[in-house]
Enzyme design. Sequence first.
Site, PDB file in Angstrom:
ATOM      1  N   LEU A  38       0.851  -1.188   0.000  1.00  0.00           N
ATOM      2  CA  LEU A  38       0.000   0.000   0.000  1.00  0.00           C
ATOM      3  C   LEU A  38       0.888   1.239   0.000  1.00  0.00           C
ATOM      4  O   LEU A  38       1.874   1.292   0.745  1.00  0.00           O
ATOM      5  CB  LEU A  38      -0.896   0.029   1.249  1.00  0.00           C
ATOM      6  CG  LEU A  38      -2.109  -0.904   1.291  1.00  0.00           C
ATOM      7  CD1 LEU A  38      -2.846  -0.745   2.611  1.00  0.00           C
ATOM      8  CD2 LEU A  38      -3.045  -0.656   0.130  1.00  0.00           C
ATOM      9  N   ASP A  39       0.543   2.223  -0.814  1.00  0.00           N
ATOM     10  CA  ASP A  39       1.272   3.487  -0.805  1.00  0.00           C
ATOM     11  C   ASP A  39       1.190   4.121   0.585  1.00  0.00           C
ATOM     12  O   ASP A  39       0.226   3.894   1.322  1.00  0.00           O
ATOM     13  CB  ASP A  39       0.680   4.452  -1.835  1.00  0.00           C
ATOM     14  CG  ASP A  39       0.936   4.018  -3.264  1.00  0.00           C
ATOM     15  OD1 ASP A  39       1.891   3.253  -3.488  1.00  0.00           O
ATOM     16  OD2 ASP A  39       0.170   4.438  -4.157  1.00  0.00           O
ATOM     17  N   PRO A  40       2.181   4.928   0.951  1.00  0.00           N
ATOM     18  CA  PRO A  40       2.184   5.538   2.294  1.00  0.00           C
ATOM     19  C   PRO A  40       0.901   6.278   2.651  1.00  0.00           C
ATOM     20  O   PRO A  40       0.448   6.200   3.793  1.00  0.00           O
ATOM     21  CB  PRO A  40       3.385   6.494   2.227  1.00  0.00           C
ATOM     22  CG  PRO A  40       4.305   5.864   1.252  1.00  0.00           C
ATOM     23  CD  PRO A  40       3.419   5.247   0.210  1.00  0.00           C
TER      24      PRO A  40
END
Length: 298
Positions: A38-40
């Site tokens: 998951l992206d930050p």
Amino acid sequence: MINGIVVLNKPRGMTSSDCVYKLRKLLHIRKIGHAGTLDPEVDGVLPIAIGQATKLIELMHEKPKSYIGEGMLGSRTDSYDLQGHILESLELEQQYSSSDLKAAMKKLTGKIKQVPPIYSAVKVNGKRLYEYARENIPVELPERDVTIYDYQLTQEPRFDEKDKLEYFDFAIQCSKGTYVRSLVNDLGTLLDVPAVMTSLTRIASSGFNINHAVTLSEIEENLDQPEKWLQPIDEFFKEYKKIDLSQAQFSRVKNGAGIELEGVSEEKVALSYNGKIKAIYKKMGNEYRADLMLLQNS
């Protein structure tokens, strides 16, 4: 020994690797890994496999993922989300209707070819795309085959009269390798308007949903009660036909030998002994043979 899956409710502001590092330190365990980055700035379901469950990571990737999020019409960035640099912006002359959005979403449903954002971890010639972007090195973005099972508008779009921008909420179910940011960008392309994703939450992955998810603080507060935050390996295989083995059968299975199973026709089965799944066997001819061994599952 801890064996199982942590369905983490990842907070925004942390990378997926940050979460694995934190859990490794909390649990004093080295055999650990996540399924599906998951992206930050994306929150929600991040499945993390521990111990014997790390053998399941490739299988975990194969299951569909579900997201809810928000997009905005009237602006476009190089990353397709709000973390990137603005490439184009305009004031909308009129609002797009829910019918317009639904029609475009329908065109992006099914098996499609998708181009990932330049700011992504996709590798080209051994180098990640975001590294090319940061170094200002031109690179051809690779097309990927993905499947969008569902792309829906979840409520009426909202028009900002002051800024002349339009916001819409969506829900998506998709295959591995899909970039939801790209789907929002592609929606804008179909509508002939710049579009950007403004927020995203993953609500299901690897067969688990947000209702199974726990926070890092909940884990830290209940370290001595793993039943409160750890999904057993057997839960991942709940859709498989389960076969309880006799002692004689298990003696063969633990040595990786094939076995015959009368009255069973499924392609794959979960073999259980003493109440725990010990192996996944696959039908080969007249018998079943080892596909995945989980002998230390306890």
